[in-house]
Scaffold this motif. Structure first.
Motif, mmCIF file in Angstrom:
data_model
loop_
_atom_site.group_PDB
_atom_site.id
_atom_site.type_symbol
_atom_site.label_atom_id
_atom_site.label_comp_id
_atom_site.label_asym_id
_atom_site.label_seq_id
_atom_site.Cartn_x
_atom_site.Cartn_y
_atom_site.Cartn_z
ATOM 1 N N LEU A 163 0.856 -1.185 0.000
ATOM 2 C CA LEU A 163 0.000 0.000 0.000
ATOM 3 C C LEU A 163 0.890 1.231 0.000
ATOM 4 O O LEU A 163 1.693 1.425 0.913
ATOM 5 C CB LEU A 163 -0.907 -0.003 1.237
ATOM 6 N N VAL A 164 0.769 2.053 -1.034
ATOM 7 C CA VAL A 164 1.564 3.283 -1.146
ATOM 8 C C VAL A 164 0.609 4.449 -0.933
ATOM 9 O O VAL A 164 -0.115 4.852 -1.838
ATOM 10 C CB VAL A 164 2.270 3.379 -2.516
ATOM 11 N N ASP A 187 1.963 -4.235 3.538
ATOM 12 C CA ASP A 187 3.056 -3.360 3.936
ATOM 13 C C ASP A 187 2.744 -1.942 3.480
ATOM 14 O O ASP A 187 2.219 -1.739 2.381
ATOM 15 C CB ASP A 187 4.376 -3.817 3.302
ATOM 16 N N LEU A 188 3.077 -0.967 4.311
ATOM 17 C CA LEU A 188 2.751 0.432 4.017
ATOM 18 C C LEU A 188 4.001 1.222 3.669
ATOM 19 O O LEU A 188 4.973 1.251 4.428
ATOM 20 C CB LEU A 188 2.061 1.081 5.221
ATOM 21 N N ALA A 189 3.965 1.883 2.523
ATOM 22 C CA ALA A 189 5.000 2.838 2.118
ATOM 23 C C ALA A 189 4.341 4.206 1.997
ATOM 24 O O ALA A 189 3.297 4.338 1.358
ATOM 25 C CB ALA A 189 5.616 2.437 0.777
ATOM 26 N N VAL A 190 4.931 5.223 2.608
ATOM 27 C CA VAL A 190 4.314 6.548 2.615
ATOM 28 C C VAL A 190 4.894 7.461 1.534
ATOM 29 O O VAL A 190 4.532 8.623 1.449
ATOM 30 C CB VAL A 190 4.462 7.217 3.997
ATOM 31 N N ASP A 216 9.965 1.980 -3.299
ATOM 32 C CA ASP A 216 11.099 1.380 -4.012
ATOM 33 C C ASP A 216 11.938 0.522 -3.069
ATOM 34 O O ASP A 216 12.430 -0.544 -3.458
ATOM 35 C CB ASP A 216 11.966 2.468 -4.642
ATOM 36 N N ASP A 217 12.098 0.978 -1.832
ATOM 37 C CA ASP A 217 12.865 0.205 -0.847
ATOM 38 C C ASP A 217 12.174 -1.128 -0.560
ATOM 39 O O ASP A 217 12.830 -2.174 -0.466
ATOM 40 C CB ASP A 217 13.025 0.998 0.452
ATOM 41 N N TYR A 218 10.857 -1.089 -0.398
ATOM 42 C CA TYR A 218 10.116 -2.320 -0.154
ATOM 43 C C TYR A 218 10.225 -3.266 -1.360
ATOM 44 O O TYR A 218 10.449 -4.469 -1.210
ATOM 45 C CB TYR A 218 8.637 -2.019 0.112
ATOM 46 N N ARG A 219 10.058 -2.709 -2.568
ATOM 47 C CA ARG A 219 10.077 -3.546 -3.769
ATOM 48 C C ARG A 219 11.442 -4.182 -3.997
ATOM 49 O O ARG A 219 11.554 -5.223 -4.634
ATOM 50 C CB ARG A 219 9.680 -2.727 -4.995
ATOM 51 N N ALA A 220 12.478 -3.548 -3.474
ATOM 52 C CA ALA A 220 13.836 -4.079 -3.653
ATOM 53 C C ALA A 220 14.050 -5.379 -2.888
ATOM 54 O O ALA A 220 14.925 -6.177 -3.250
ATOM 55 C CB ALA A 220 14.864 -3.039 -3.219
ATOM 56 N N VAL A 221 13.256 -5.590 -1.839
ATOM 57 C CA VAL A 221 13.476 -6.774 -0.994
ATOM 58 C C VAL A 221 12.270 -7.714 -0.939
ATOM 59 O O VAL A 221 12.356 -8.784 -0.339
ATOM 60 C CB VAL A 221 13.841 -6.354 0.450
#
Length: 223
Positions: A5-6, A28-31, A37-42
């Motif tokens: 969730l962005v 997972d929440l990205a603000v 991008d950090d989440y997608r990297a891992v």
């Protein structure tokens, strides 16, 4: 199912995450775009819920990056920009669906499941391993012709193992498929418990889960 969730609106994000968690969906929440991008990297995701107006730019930029990378992860745009031009622009750039704010949480979940189901149907619908038949659409499994009745996390673990059958997967890799970043109170050794549960279910079949110390686990069928 694991969702990214962005969204930078705190109360809205909390509401979405709480609703999805009650439905057994890890979120997972990205603000920001940078955080996404950090989440997608891992981590790989089954779908992305993406706002357009974010603190460090437009969500459409993230959408374009995904599609340039040939990443076909379903993307649901969730935004207050609801004009026809906004919708067309997002869909033209690779969005799979578009939901305007405000919205009903039940509709969001239904649309999300439809996107993930559609993507699963685009791929192979079932995986057969010996006497085990696993459905990618709903994570149901039949063993020796009988429904297994897996719990949500057992199904998620089996999903990951069977998609990589024959390969050893580390505890960390398996942990990431079951738990979100907010489950900090759950240790990686919890995987041993779920592996033990699956092994018990497969006890009278030709399906095996093998452990290689220091490497991880793999699923295979005898013969």
């Amino acid at each position: 199912m694991r969702i990214l969730l962005v969204e930078d609106t705190e109360d809205l994000a909390e509401g979405v995450m709480a609703h999805l968690a009650r439905s057994g969906i890890v979120c997972d929440l990205a603000v920001s775009i940078e955080a996404a991008d950090d989440y997608r990297a891992v981590q790989r995701y089954d779908a992305v819920i993406l706002d357009i107006n974010l603190p460090d730019g437009s969500g459409l930029a993230l959408l374009r990056d995904l599609r340039r990378e040939a990443d076909r992860t379903p993307v649901l745009m969730l935004t207050a920009l609801t004009s026809i031009d906004d919708r067309v622009a997002a869909l033209d750039q690779g969005a799979d669906d578009y939901l305007g704010k405000p919205f009903d949480q039940r509709e969001l979940e239904a649309r999300l499941r439809a996107l993930v189901r559609r993507e699963a149907e685009r791929k192979e619908e079932r995986i057969t391993l010996g006497s085990l038949v696993f459905s990618l659409n709903d994570r149901s499994a039949r063993l020796n012709g009988r429904q297994m009745g897996l719990t949500r996390r057992e199904a998620a673990l089996l999903d990951t193992l069977i998609r990589h059958q024959g390969q050893y997967l580390s505890k960390t890799r398996l942990y990431d498929s079951l738990f979100g970043f907010d489950d900090a109170d759950v240790g990686v050794n919890a995987i041993e418990l779920y592996i033990a549960r699956l092994r018990k279910r497969f006890a009278d079949s030709d399906v095996r889960i093998e452990t290689q110390r220091g490497v991880g686990y793999r699923i295979f069928a005898d013969g």
